[in-house]
Design an enzyme around this catalytic site. Structure first.
Site, short mmCIF file in Angstrom:
data_model
loop_
_atom_site.label_atom_id
_atom_site.label_comp_id
_atom_site.label_asym_id
_atom_site.label_seq_id
_atom_site.Cartn_x
_atom_site.Cartn_y
_atom_site.Cartn_z
CG PHE A 92 10.29 1.40 10.88
CD1 PHE A 92 10.46 0.25 10.11
CD2 PHE A 92 9.00 1.90 11.03
CE1 PHE A 92 9.38 -0.38 9.51
CE2 PHE A 92 7.92 1.28 10.43
CZ PHE A 92 8.11 0.13 9.67
CG ASP A 145 14.57 -2.31 4.65
OD1 ASP A 145 15.54 -1.64 5.04
OD2 ASP A 145 14.00 -3.13 5.38
CE LYS A 199 14.92 1.91 6.31
NZ LYS A 199 14.18 1.00 7.22
CE LYS A 240 -3.43 -2.17 3.07
NZ LYS A 240 -4.05 -2.04 4.42
N GLY A 241 2.10 1.13 0.44
CA GLY A 241 2.92 2.29 0.80
C GLY A 241 3.11 3.35 -0.25
CG ASP A 284 2.30 0.42 7.40
OD1 ASP A 284 3.18 0.21 6.55
OD2 ASP A 284 1.80 -0.49 8.09
NE ARG A 311 -0.87 1.88 5.06
CZ ARG A 311 0.14 1.10 4.68
NH1 ARG A 311 1.15 1.60 4.02
NH2 ARG A 311 0.13 -0.19 4.96
CG ASP A 331 6.82 2.18 0.24
OD1 ASP A 331 7.63 1.33 -0.18
OD2 ASP A 331 5.91 1.90 1.04
P1 5GP Z 1 12.47 -4.88 1.28
O1 5GP Z 1 11.86 -6.02 0.55
O2 5GP Z 1 13.30 -3.97 0.39
O3 5GP Z 1 13.22 -5.30 2.51
O4 5GP Z 1 11.33 -4.03 1.90
C1 5GP Z 1 10.46 -3.36 1.16
C2 5GP Z 1 9.19 -3.11 1.93
O5 5GP Z 1 9.33 -3.23 3.35
C3 5GP Z 1 8.76 -1.72 1.66
O6 5GP Z 1 7.98 -1.63 0.50
C4 5GP Z 1 7.99 -1.40 2.91
O7 5GP Z 1 6.67 -1.89 2.77
C5 5GP Z 1 8.67 -2.19 3.99
N1 5GP Z 1 9.65 -1.32 4.67
C6 5GP Z 1 10.98 -1.40 4.64
N2 5GP Z 1 11.56 -0.44 5.37
C7 5GP Z 1 10.55 0.28 5.88
C8 5GP Z 1 10.49 1.44 6.73
O8 5GP Z 1 11.48 2.03 7.17
N3 5GP Z 1 9.24 1.88 7.04
C9 5GP Z 1 8.10 1.28 6.58
N4 5GP Z 1 6.95 1.81 6.94
N5 5GP Z 1 8.12 0.20 5.78
C10 5GP Z 1 9.33 -0.28 5.43
MG MG Z 2 6.05 -1.27 0.35
#
Ligand code: 5GP
Ligand code: MG
Length: 177
Positions: free
Chosen positions: A152, A103, A131, A43-44, A159, A165, A100
């Site tokens: 975070f 990570d 990040k 949703k982000g 969220d 959000r 959004d």
């Molecule tokens: P990844 O697969 O790159 O580890 O993570 C991607 C998803 O994890 C993002 O689309 C998000 O939904 C969630 N996420 C990762 N880091 C953060 C953060 O700092 N804050 C929030 N709200 N969601 C995060």
């Molecule tokens: Mg996301």
């Protein structure tokens, strides 16, 4: 009752607006004369995408995909699956994915691979935030708004347990240094 953590400002709405404008200019230059499909990851990305598309001055379509959530709280389970499919045929189309935050890179690496199998004419990624200190899987981000520290983030679509959000600014949550 009052155990909800307090968000701390990281980027205010003016800084976000400037970053989104800059991204829109870059994207507008590259997609002039094309008719891409922008795929937002739910949703982000919904707030970011809503602001971004209104600054794009070429014909485009939008679609959305929902990947498996990492559950409540802040930690990733590592498994990524498609929970809600796109509703457009992307074969032979220019596709721009809107995220959004990147990570560990797992979600986006999975998604780019997944979409590539549908044979789009081109496939690029636009992420509002990155990040890099948390990366576990390599990811190419074609258009990036902000590089962010290992904190975070919430707000502007992001969220914590479905909360925050609606904050207009990007904030950090918690006090991990
Ligand atoms: P990844 O697969 O790159 O580890 O993570 C991607 C998803 O994890 C993002 O689309 C998000 O939904 C969630 N996420 C990762 N880091 C953060 C953060 O700092 N804050 C929030 N709200 N969601 C995060
Ligand atoms: Mg996301």
């Amino acid at each position: 009752m009052n155990s909800q953590p307090e968000p701390q400002l990281l980027f205010n709405r003016q800084e976000i607006e400037a970053a989104v404008k800059k991204l829109a200019n870059e994207i507008s230059e590259d997609y002039q004369g094309k008719n891409p499909i922008l795929i937002g990851i739910l949703k982000g990305s919904f707030v970011f995408m809503a602001d971004l598309v209104r600054l794009l001055n070429f014909p485009l379509e939008v679609d959305f995909i929902r990947l498996s959530s990492y559950g409540r709280g802040k930690e990733s389970s590592g498994e990524v699956t498609v929970v809600q499919e796109i509703s457009t045929q992307i074969k032979g189309r220019d596709v721009l994915v809107i995220e959004d935050i990147v990570d560990t890179g797992r979600s986006v690496a999975f998604l780019m691979d997944y979409l590539k199998k549908k044979k789009p004419a081109s496939l690029k990624l636009c992420a509002l935030t990155d990040k890099p200190s948390r990366r576990q899987v390599p990811v190419t981000i074609n258009y990036l708004g902000f590089t962010v520290p290992d904190r975070f983030l919430v707000g502007y679509g992001l969220d914590w347990d479905e909360k925050f959000r609606n904050l207009p600014d990007i904030c950090t949550l918690g006090d991990n240094e």
